[in-house]
Design a protein around this motif. Structure first.
Motif, short mmCIF file in Angstrom:
data_model
loop_
_atom_site.label_atom_id
_atom_site.label_comp_id
_atom_site.label_asym_id
_atom_site.label_seq_id
_atom_site.Cartn_x
_atom_site.Cartn_y
_atom_site.Cartn_z
N ILE A 4 0.41 11.16 33.18
CA ILE A 4 -0.05 11.62 34.55
C ILE A 4 -1.12 12.64 34.42
CG2 ILE A 4 2.32 11.49 35.45
CD1 ILE A 4 2.73 14.55 34.74
N GLY A 5 -1.32 13.09 33.14
CA GLY A 5 -2.54 14.17 32.93
C GLY A 5 -3.72 13.46 32.34
N LEU B 95 -10.00 11.87 45.36
CA LEU B 95 -9.72 11.25 43.89
C LEU B 95 -9.16 12.21 43.09
CD1 LEU B 95 -10.63 8.69 42.24
CD2 LEU B 95 -12.35 10.44 41.55
N ILE B 96 -9.33 13.78 43.15
CA ILE B 96 -8.62 14.26 42.15
C ILE B 96 -7.11 14.39 42.72
CG2 ILE B 96 -8.35 16.66 41.65
CD1 ILE B 96 -11.49 16.84 41.67
N SER C 263 -5.49 11.30 41.83
CA SER C 263 -5.44 11.00 40.33
C SER C 263 -4.32 11.87 39.53
CB SER C 263 -6.73 11.20 39.63
OG SER C 263 -7.64 10.42 40.07
N PHE C 264 -4.23 12.95 40.15
CA PHE C 264 -3.25 14.14 39.47
C PHE C 264 -2.09 14.17 40.39
CE2 PHE C 264 -7.44 15.19 37.56
CZ PHE C 264 -7.04 14.83 36.05
N LEU D 111 1.27 14.95 38.69
CA LEU D 111 1.11 16.27 37.74
C LEU D 111 0.98 17.53 38.50
CD1 LEU D 111 0.16 17.18 34.75
CD2 LEU D 111 -2.17 17.44 35.79
N LEU E 279 3.24 13.68 29.96
CA LEU E 279 1.87 14.15 30.39
C LEU E 279 0.63 13.23 30.20
CD1 LEU E 279 0.53 16.96 31.21
CD2 LEU E 279 0.16 17.57 29.22
N PRO F 30 -5.49 9.87 33.66
CA PRO F 30 -6.45 10.34 35.07
C PRO F 30 -7.67 11.01 34.80
CG PRO F 30 -4.14 10.56 35.64
CD PRO F 30 -4.11 10.37 34.02
N ALA F 31 -7.48 11.88 33.90
CA ALA F 31 -8.63 13.08 33.57
C ALA F 31 -9.67 12.17 32.97
CB ALA F 31 -8.15 14.05 32.62
N ILE G 96 -11.62 9.81 35.28
CA ILE G 96 -12.46 10.47 36.09
C ILE G 96 -13.68 10.88 35.64
CG2 ILE G 96 -12.91 12.78 37.28
CD1 ILE G 96 -10.06 12.64 38.38
#
Lengths: 403, 145
Positions: free
Chosen positions: B114-115, A337-338, A341-342, A345, B111, B118-119, B122
């Motif tokens: 893409i950062g 998942l990590i 998701s990234f 990035l 950012l 998603p963070a 989660i």
């Protein structure tokens, strides 16, 4: 009452201990899966880049720094500026075994300058001889392109679409086409004709904050398509002999250089992950061992009541399997998942086209790490059980009461 | 859920809330993040500024939920805070989708896309899972005096 019921009720009875044991495995499995997927994904991305280059051989000026810059430009689209001697293109095209060539000239745009839309990597090419860019066009470029004064073709990740305009070195360009996503540096590159580049160079003297200094005939790279059946290494040697001031980059060398850069990071990551996994195993082993020691009197009583050692061993093994399997699977899924998701990035940070391998490889890795994680965690947890089982029931009950 | 375990859980929830609040400001800073403060007179133009501010408030609420649970770890608190956390987690995730409130601009590679988003998704999912655990395992009934 079967042994699975007993095992699960033990987990439920002590949630803090069970969750502590599980959390170590989850973290280690997540990091292990994420790192493994990253390494494999980056490697696959490099292979895809090389397969999509289109040219068999690329010719650039001699020098280690130039080769490094060229490699980065191909893989990540990072701007690179170097120029070959104007006579080199003619020398290369005359070498026996060369089917056809196409020249490209690299330009880096200015940052924070009013004359430029932003920092981009511009590649000027000859549309007549080109065999690497046009095959990637999403849709056919309209016939009216010849009438458009200054046109450009942009990579998929450039935030411009057909018909948009952007200014570089004081000259405005219209987007004539957008490339398909390639997963390479091409996604971040702007392409224009050599004719447009010359116009931009001339106009930059008056309109740009800093004029472009590219001489007529300056070429950054010569892309070579070899004749069918020609040995590429022999051809590379012949090209280097014909023009000693140049160096030849084979598509296989691009992959090798890119992998060399990543190898150092990958080896450090593997060591860290291995260390983390050993720590998680030790932690889960210690916690399970403490739990088993706490229950020595219970185990002794069960044996005294007639339960055989095999039943107790199975019950304790199942308890560790239940914790290890669920935590290992959750850890693997968290890692996946990590990375998903990234994804973008991480690929930006690592300077690679992609970080996620194909779906089949990903599934294989998750399954393999899950099995490996569960197996190692169960083995570590179950080792202290053997010594407890070897003791006599009375001894176990007595020791359990003392602790 | 035992009191000790409940307090550990409450602390984890408070940390999760801090993460929700800090992601748009410190971890993956979004545009205009320098002016992302309560008392700033700056009038932001970027949509992501408001996305960051919503997440800041959501994070604050998650921290508050954690603190309530820490100081009053009863069965009723477990259940109600758990239900609240499920809702908060859902909102944290939903605001990160442009289709719901149009939280950010269309720059696919910035950012925040893409950062930050998603963070937040989660952490939002972890908040929901925590809420579910608390709803389904609320612990022993609190004895009223």
């Amino acid at each position: 009452m079967n042994d699975w019921y007993l095992a699960l009720s033990q987990i439920k009875r002590n949630p803090l201990r069970s969750s502590l044991m599980a959390s170590g495995i989850v973290i280690a499995a997540a990091v292990m899966t994420a790192v493994a997927l990253l390494i494999v994904g980056v490697n696959e991305g490099i292979t895809n880049t090389v397969n999509r280059l289109g040219a068999d051989i690329m010719v650039v000026p001699r020098g280690e720094e130039v080769a490094k810059q060229f490699n980065e430009a191909l893989i990540t689209g990072k701007p690179a500026t170097f120029y070959l001697d104007p006579s080199a293109a003619e020398k290369v095209s005359k070498v026996p075994g060369v089917d056809h060539t196409s020249n490209q000239t690299f330009v880096e745009t200015l940052t924070n300058a009013r004359c430029c839309a932003g920092k981009f990597f511009i590649v000027a090419f000859d549309p007549v001889t080109d065999f690497t860019i046009k095959p990637w066009l999403k849709s056919k470029v309209p016939q009216s392109i010849s009438q458009t004064e200054n046109w450009m073709i942009v990579g998929d990740r450039i935030l411009l679409r057909q018909g948009n305009e952007a200014q570089f070195y004081g000259t405005s360009f219209t987007v004539a086409g957008v490339l398909e996503p390639t997963g390479t540096g091409m996604d971040w590159t702007i392409y224009m004709s050599e004719k447009s580049l010359r116009k931009m160079v001339i106009a930059s003297q008056a309109k740009a904050e800093m004029p472009l200094r590219i001489r007529q005939g300056d070429v950054s790279t010569i892309l070579v398509k070899a004749e069918t059946g020609v040995d590429l290494i022999d051809l590379a040697e012949r090209i280097e002999q014909a023009a000693p001031e140049i160096q030849v980059v084979l598509s296989s060398t691009v992959a090798k250089l890119a992998r060399q850069q990543l190898f150092a990071i990958a080896s450090v990551l593997v060591c860290v992950v291995a260390g983390l996994w050993v720590m998680a195993l030790i932690m889960s082993g210690v916690i399970f061992s403490m739990a088993v020691r706490e229950r020595r009197s219970q185990i002794g009583l069960l044996i005294a009541k007639g339960a055989n050692k095999r039943f107790i061993f199975k019950m304790l093994t199942k308890e560790s399997i239940a914790i290890a399997a669920t935590s290992s699977l959750s850890g693997c899924l968290v890692g996946l998942l990590i990375v998903i998701s990234f994804r973008e990035l991480l690929s930006n940070a690592l300077g690679t086209p992609d970080v996620l391998p194909t779906a089949a490889t990903t599934a294989l890795f998750v399954a393999a790490f899950n099995v490996l994680g569960t197996a190692t965690a169960v083995i570590t947890a179950i080792m202290p059980v053997i010594s407890v089982l070897k003791a006599e029931p009375y001894e176990s009950i007595k020791q359990g009461r003392l602790t | 859920m035992k009191t000790k375990l409940s307090k550990i859980f409450a602390a984890i929830i408070a940390v999760l809330g801090l993460f929700v609040a800090m992601i748009p400001k410190y971890i993956f800073p979004i545009c205009e993040s320098g002016d992302l403060s309560f008392f700033s007179s700056y009038e932001p133009v970027m949509r992501c500024f408001w996305f960051g501010r919503i997440e800041l408030f959501m994070g604050g609420l998650v921290v508050l939920s954690g603190l309530i649970l820490f100081f009053r770890p009863t069965r009723e608190t477990h259940f109600s805070i758990g239900a609240l956390l499920i809702g908060l987690g859902l909102v944290i995730i939903l605001v990160s989708f442009n289709t719901v409130i149009g939280s950010t601009c269309g720059h696919d590679h910035s950012l925040c896309q893409i950062g930050t988003k998603p963070a937040e998704r989660i952490v939002g999912s972890i908040v929901i899972i925590s809420g579910l655990i608390m709803v389904f395992f609320p612990g022993k009934r609190f004895k009223q005096k």
